[in-house]
Design a protein around this motif. Structure first.
Motif, PDB file in Angstrom:
ATOM      1  N   VAL A   3       0.850  -1.175   0.000  1.00 16.41           N
ATOM      2  CA  VAL A   3       0.000   0.000   0.000  1.00 16.41           C
ATOM      3  C   VAL A   3       0.892   1.234   0.000  1.00 16.41           C
ATOM      4  O   VAL A   3       1.880   1.297   0.728  1.00 16.41           O
ATOM      5  N   ILE A   4       0.556   2.205  -0.819  1.00 18.49           N
ATOM      6  CA  ILE A   4       1.255   3.486  -0.854  1.00 18.49           C
ATOM      7  C   ILE A   4       0.489   4.439   0.050  1.00 18.49           C
ATOM      8  O   ILE A   4      -0.704   4.668  -0.144  1.00 18.49           O
ATOM      9  N   SER A   5       1.175   4.969   1.050  1.00 19.65           N
ATOM     10  CA  SER A   5       0.567   5.878   2.019  1.00 19.65           C
ATOM     11  C   SER A   5       1.060   7.293   1.747  1.00 19.65           C
ATOM     12  O   SER A   5       2.271   7.531   1.706  1.00 19.65           O
ATOM     13  N   THR A   6       0.129   8.219   1.598  1.00 14.03           N
ATOM     14  CA  THR A   6       0.492   9.599   1.302  1.00 14.03           C
ATOM     15  C   THR A   6      -0.219  10.532   2.261  1.00 14.03           C
ATOM     16  O   THR A   6      -1.443  10.484   2.390  1.00 14.03           O
ATOM     17  N   LEU A   7       0.563  11.370   2.933  1.00 17.61           N
ATOM     18  CA  LEU A   7       0.016  12.405   3.798  1.00 17.61           C
ATOM     19  C   LEU A   7      -0.277  13.607   2.914  1.00 17.61           C
ATOM     20  O   LEU A   7       0.591  14.051   2.156  1.00 17.61           O
TER      21      LEU A   7
END
Length: 142
Positions: A3-7
Motif C-alpha cells: 500500500v502506498i501511504s500519502t500524507l
C-alpha cells in the motif's frame, strides 16, 4: 501487494477531491512508509496519553475515494494534529521508541529511526495545517 501511504494537506472537505484524482499534483503531500489509520491511532494514544480503544478508529473516517477499490482517503482528527504540533524535539525519539514497539509497527519491523522520521514529518505537516487552517488527510493506494 503493498500500500502506498500519502500524507496530504488541503482545505477541509477536500477528501472526495483527493480520492478522485490519479495523482496528487496540486496538493501538498509526502509519501510515507506503510502508514495506515490503525498505526496513526496507536501514535495518537501515545502522544495524547490516552488508553487505546478499538472504537477510537472511528476518529479517522473515510472521507474520499472508493470504499471497495480505493484509493482510500481518511481524515486525521484536528485534536491529533494539534497534539502533533506540540511534540518537542526531545520527545520525538521517546515517542518513536514507544511507537515502534507497538504490535502494529513491530509486525512490519519498523525501527525507532523510521518511526521518528514519520513523527517528524507528521509534526511538520501538522504545524503547516494549523498555521494555514487546513486539514490533514491520509491517502492509501494499492
Amino acid at each position: 501487494m503493498s500500500v502506498i501511504s500519502t500524507l496530504v494537506l488541503s482545505a477541509a472537505g477536500q477528501g472526495p477531491a483527493i480520492g478522485s484524482v490519479d495523482n496528487l499534483t496540486g496538493f501538498m503531500h509526502v509519501e510515507l512508509p506503510s502508514l495506515d489509520p490503525l498505526k496513526l491511532l496507536t501514535l495518537y494514544t501515545i502522544v495524547t496519553k490516552l488508553e487505546f480503544d478499538d472504537e477510537m478508529i472511528a476518529m479517522f473516517p473515510l472521507v474520499g475515494g472508493d470504499e471497495e477499490e480505493g484509493p482510500w482517503v481518511v481524515s486525521i482528527p484536528q485534536d491529533f494534529v494539534g497534539a502533533l504540533t506540540n511534540i518537542s524535539d526531545g520527545d520525538i525519539n521517546d515517542f518513536a521508541s514507544e511507537w515502534s514497539e507497538t504490535d502494529e509497527l513491530a509486525a512490519e519491523d519498523w525501527d525507532v529511526e523510521q518511526a521518528a522520521m514519520v513523527i517528524e514529518t507528521l509534526r511538520k505537516f501538522s504545524k503547516i495545517a494549523m498555521m494555514t487552517a487546513q486539514q490533514l488527510y491520509l491517502r492509501l493506494d494499492l
